[in-house]
Design an enzyme around this catalytic site. Structure first.
Site, PDB file in Angstrom:
ATOM      1  N   GLU A 180      29.486  38.256  16.909  1.00 63.26           N
ATOM      2  CA  GLU A 180      30.481  37.202  17.322  1.00 63.26           C
ATOM      3  C   GLU A 180      31.276  36.589  16.009  1.00 63.26           C
ATOM      4  OE1 GLU A 180      30.692  35.151  20.678  1.00 63.26           O
ATOM      5  OE2 GLU A 180      29.942  36.994  21.596  1.00 63.26           O
ATOM      6  N   HIS A 255      26.949  29.320  19.579  1.00 58.99           N
ATOM      7  CA  HIS A 255      27.060  29.826  18.240  1.00 58.99           C
ATOM      8  C   HIS A 255      26.454  29.045  17.242  1.00 58.99           C
ATOM      9  CE1 HIS A 255      31.292  31.752  19.922  1.00 58.99           C
ATOM     10  NE2 HIS A 255      30.247  32.803  19.566  1.00 58.99           N
ATOM     11  N   CYS A 374      35.931  26.108  14.967  1.00 65.98           N
ATOM     12  CA  CYS A 374      36.144  27.471  15.604  1.00 65.98           C
ATOM     13  C   CYS A 374      37.593  27.812  15.624  1.00 65.98           C
ATOM     14  CB  CYS A 374      35.845  27.206  17.398  1.00 65.98           C
ATOM     15  SG  CYS A 374      34.473  26.657  17.814  1.00 65.98           S
TER      16      CYS A 374
HETATM   17  O1  SUG Z   1      33.881  32.292  23.137  1.00 61.42           O
HETATM   18  N1  SUG Z   1      35.612  29.652  24.940  1.00 61.42           N
HETATM   19  C1  SUG Z   1      35.250  30.147  23.667  1.00 61.42           C
HETATM   20  C2  SUG Z   1      34.971  29.274  22.593  1.00 61.42           C
HETATM   21  C3  SUG Z   1      34.735  29.762  21.323  1.00 61.42           C
HETATM   22  C4  SUG Z   1      34.319  28.869  20.058  1.00 61.42           C
HETATM   23  N2  SUG Z   1      34.033  29.316  19.066  1.00 61.42           N
HETATM   24  C5  SUG Z   1      33.229  29.156  18.127  1.00 61.42           C
HETATM   25  N3  SUG Z   1      32.261  28.435  18.388  1.00 61.42           N
HETATM   26  N4  SUG Z   1      33.371  29.586  16.911  1.00 61.42           N
HETATM   27  C6  SUG Z   1      33.860  31.241  23.931  1.00 61.42           C
HETATM   28  O2  SUG Z   1      33.100  30.587  24.595  1.00 61.42           O
HETATM   29  C7  SUG Z   1      36.423  29.510  27.278  1.00 61.42           C
HETATM   30  C8  SUG Z   1      37.399  30.161  27.783  1.00 61.42           C
HETATM   31  C9  SUG Z   1      37.482  29.612  29.289  1.00 61.42           C
HETATM   32  O3  SUG Z   1      36.460  29.096  30.044  1.00 61.42           O
HETATM   33  O4  SUG Z   1      38.849  29.704  29.732  1.00 61.42           O
HETATM   34  C10 SUG Z   1      36.123  30.416  25.943  1.00 61.42           C
HETATM   35  O5  SUG Z   1      36.315  31.683  25.922  1.00 61.42           O
END
Ligand code: SUG
Length: 451
Positions: A180, A255, A374
Site C-alpha cells: 500500500e 495503515h 493520506c
Molecule cells: O484505501 N478509503 C481509502 C483511504 C486511504 C487512506 N490512505 C492512507 N491512510 N494513506 C482506503 O481505505 C474509501 C472509499 C469508499 O468507501 O467509498 C477508501 O477507499
C-alpha cells in the site's frame, strides 16, 4: 542529466492528490472505520477537491515545495468490460448500474486521491545507484484500489521523467505481496540530502498466523516491503522492518500512517502503533547513527479510538527552515475530539519539538478515512530534479487559479450512489480529465485517451 551532486540542496516536495470528480461514499473499505460509517451518504466532489487544493495552496504559501498529482479516470469502463459488460460506453454504465451496483461503485471510486498509497519512493541518497527509485503500490487488498496501479505508473513516469528516477513495476498482484505504498513507509534522516533510514511497517509476515489482526485485514505484508527495499537498492543496515500492532489494526488503523508519522529525526506516534516499540527505536537510532527524537502519545492521554476518530497521527510533520520545532498539519476533526484537542494544546505550548499546530478542513476526504497525510506523497528531490520537472505540476499562483477554475467548471456539487449510473457523469469526467492533462502537461495517461 548529470549524476546528482549529493552536496546539492535537497527538499521534501509534497505532492497532493487532486480529488477526482466522482468522489463519493460507497463504504468500500472493510477495516477503515470512516469509509464504512459514511457509506451511502451524499458526497460533494466540488467541496472535496477545493478542500484538498486549499490545503496544498496554504502550504505553498507558507514556503513549502508543493506539487499536485492528477486523479484517475472513473468510472473505469475498461475494468467493467473486463468484468463482462459490453456495448457502447453508456450501455456499459447502464447495465452495471442495473445488474451490479457494487461493481459500478468500485470502478467509480475517487480513491486515487490518497496518493500516500500511490507508491513507495526511495530518494537518491539512500539507493545503491544514486537514483530515486519509485514502485507503484499494487493495492491488491481492496478491489476498488487494485485497479489504480497501471495509470498511477504512467502518471508517475510523466511527472518524474528525468534520468535520475528509476520506475519499477508494481509487485506481483498477489495477497503475498500486498503493498500500500508510502502509507506504510517512513524515511528518517539528519538532512534530506544525506542518506536516511527507511522504516517499513507491515501487518502480516505470512509466517505466523497467530500474530496478525483477527478482525480486519492487514494491508501490507513483510515480503512486499522486503521486495521494495531490495529492488530500490537500499542498504540493509539502514532498513527497519517493523510489525504493526495487530490490536491497532483491529481498531481501524488500516495503515501505519493512521498511527505514526516521522520526518528528519523525529517520530511522532501512538503508544500502540508497533508490536515492539523499543526494538523500533533502537533499530532506527542505529540506522540514523544519531539520537532518534520521539513523541510517544500514551493511551491514557489519547485512546486508540480517539486517535482513529481524530486522525491525529495522519498529520503532516513539516520542517520549517531555521526553526527548531516542526509544524504539524492536522485535520479539523482534532478540534472536535476533546482528548486530542487538549493534547495538541499542550504539545504546542510545551514541546520544543513542535512549534505550531495548524488545522485544516478536509472533511470530505476524512469521511472516507483520508486525512492530510493520506492526501500527499512526499518526494525528496534535489534542486536539479526539481528544475528538470517538465510537467506543470509544481503549484504556483497561476496553476492554483487554473485548478480552482477547472474544479468550478467541471465538478458537481453533490453526488449520490445512484448518480454513478448516469452516463453523463462519464462524459463530464472525461472532458475534465482531458483538459487537466493539457493543463498539467502530462500527456495521454488515461485509457480513454489511449485506446
Ligand atoms: O484505501 N478509503 C481509502 C483511504 C486511504 C487512506 N490512505 C492512507 N491512510 N494513506 C482506503 O481505505 C474509501 C472509499 C469508499 O468507501 O467509498 C477508501 O477507499
Amino acid at each position: 542529466m548529470p549524476p546528482i551532486n549529493i552536496h546539492s540542496t535537497a527538499y521534501e516536495v509534497n505532492f497532493d492528490g487532486i480529488v477526482g470528480p466522482t468522489h463519493n461514499y460507497a463504504g468500500l473499505s472493510f477495516g477503515n472505520v470512516a469509509s464504512i460509517e459514511h457509506g451511502g451518504r451524499v458526497a460533494s466532489p466540488k467541496q472535496a477537491a477545493l478542500q484538498g487544493l486549499e490545503k496544498a495552496w496554504a502550504l505553498q504559501q507558507m514556503g513549502f515545495n508543493q506539487g499536485v498529482i492528477p486523479p484517475q479516470e472513473r468510472p473505469h469502463i475498461h475494468t467493467l468490460r473486463k468484468l463482462g459488460f459490453s456495448g457502447s460506453d453508456p450501455e456499459v454504465i447502464r447495465q452495471s448500474a442495473r445488474r451490479a451496483t457494487h461493481l459500478l461503485a468500485a470502478v467509480s471510486s475517487a480513491s486515487s486521491m490518497w496518493v500516500a498509497n500511490a507508491c513507495t519512493v526511495s530518494p537518491y541518497a539512500d539507493t545503491a545507484d544514486g537514483k530515486t527509485h519509485i514502485t507503484p503500490a499494487n493495492l491488491t487488498s481492496m478491489f476498488h484500489r487494485s485497479i489504480e496501479p497501471p495509470t498511477t505508473g504512467r502518471i508517475l513516469k510523466a511527472i518524474f521523467s528525468a534520468d535520475s528516477f528509476v520506475h519499477h513495476e508494481p509487485l506481483p498482484a498477489s495477497s503475498s505481496f500486498s503493498d500500500e505504498g508510502a502509507a506504510n513507509h517512513t524515511r528518517l534522516c539528519k538532512a534530506y540530502s544525506q542518506s536516511g533510514v527507511a522504516l517499513f511497517v507491515y501487518g502480516d509476515d505470512l509466517m505466523d498466523n497467530t500474530a496478525g489482526p483477527k478482525k480486519y485485514p492487514a494491508r501490507q505484508t513483510l515480503p512486499a516491503s522486503q521486495a521494495i527495499a531490495r529492488s530500490h537498492g537500499l542498504n540493509p543496515q539502514k532498513v527497519v522492518f517493523a510489525r504493526q500492532n495487530p490490536y491497532a489494526i483491529d481498531q481501524g488503523v488500516f495503515h501505519n500512517d493512521v498511527i505514526a508519522v516521522g520526518n528528519h529525526e523525529l517520530l511522532f506516534h501512538h503508544e500502540l502503533a508497533f508490536a515492539d516499540t523499543q526494538s523500533v527505536y533502537s533499530q532506527l537510532s542505529d540506522g540514523l547513527g544519531s539520537e532518534l527524537q520521539v513523541i510517544k502519545v500514551p493511551t491514557a492521554v489519547v485512546s486508540l479510538e480517539d486517535a482513529v476518530r481524530s486522525y491525529l497521527f495522519n498529520s503532516q510533520l513539516l520542517s520549517v527552515p531555521d526553526q527548531k520545532g516542526a509544524l504539524l498539519i492536522v485535520p479539523r476533526e482534532c478540534l472536535e475530539v476533546p482528548s486530542v484537542h487538549e493534547y495538541l494544546r499542550a504539545l504546542e505550548s510545551e514541546s520544543p519539538l513542535i512549534d505550531k499546530v495548524q488545522f485544516f478542513d478536509l472533511r470530505q476526504s476524512m469521511n472516507n478515512g483520508g486525512g492530510p497525510a493520506c492526501l500527499r506523497l512526499r518526494v525528496v528531490m534535489s534542486e536539479q530534479q526539481i528544475a528538470a520537472t517538465d510537467a506543470d505540476v509544481l503549484l504556483d499562483a497561476p496553476l492554483y487559479r487554473q485548478l480552482r477554475n477547472w474544479i468550478g467548471i467541471h465538478y458537481r456539487d453533490r453526488l449520490t450512489m445512484s448518480d454513478l449510473g448516469d452516463p453523463n457523469l462519464l462524459d463530464e469526467c472525461r472532458t475534465a480529465l482531458d483538459e487537466l492533462t493539457q493543463l498539467l502537461q502530462i500527456g495521454s495517461v488515461y485509457d480513454f485517451q489511449r485506446f
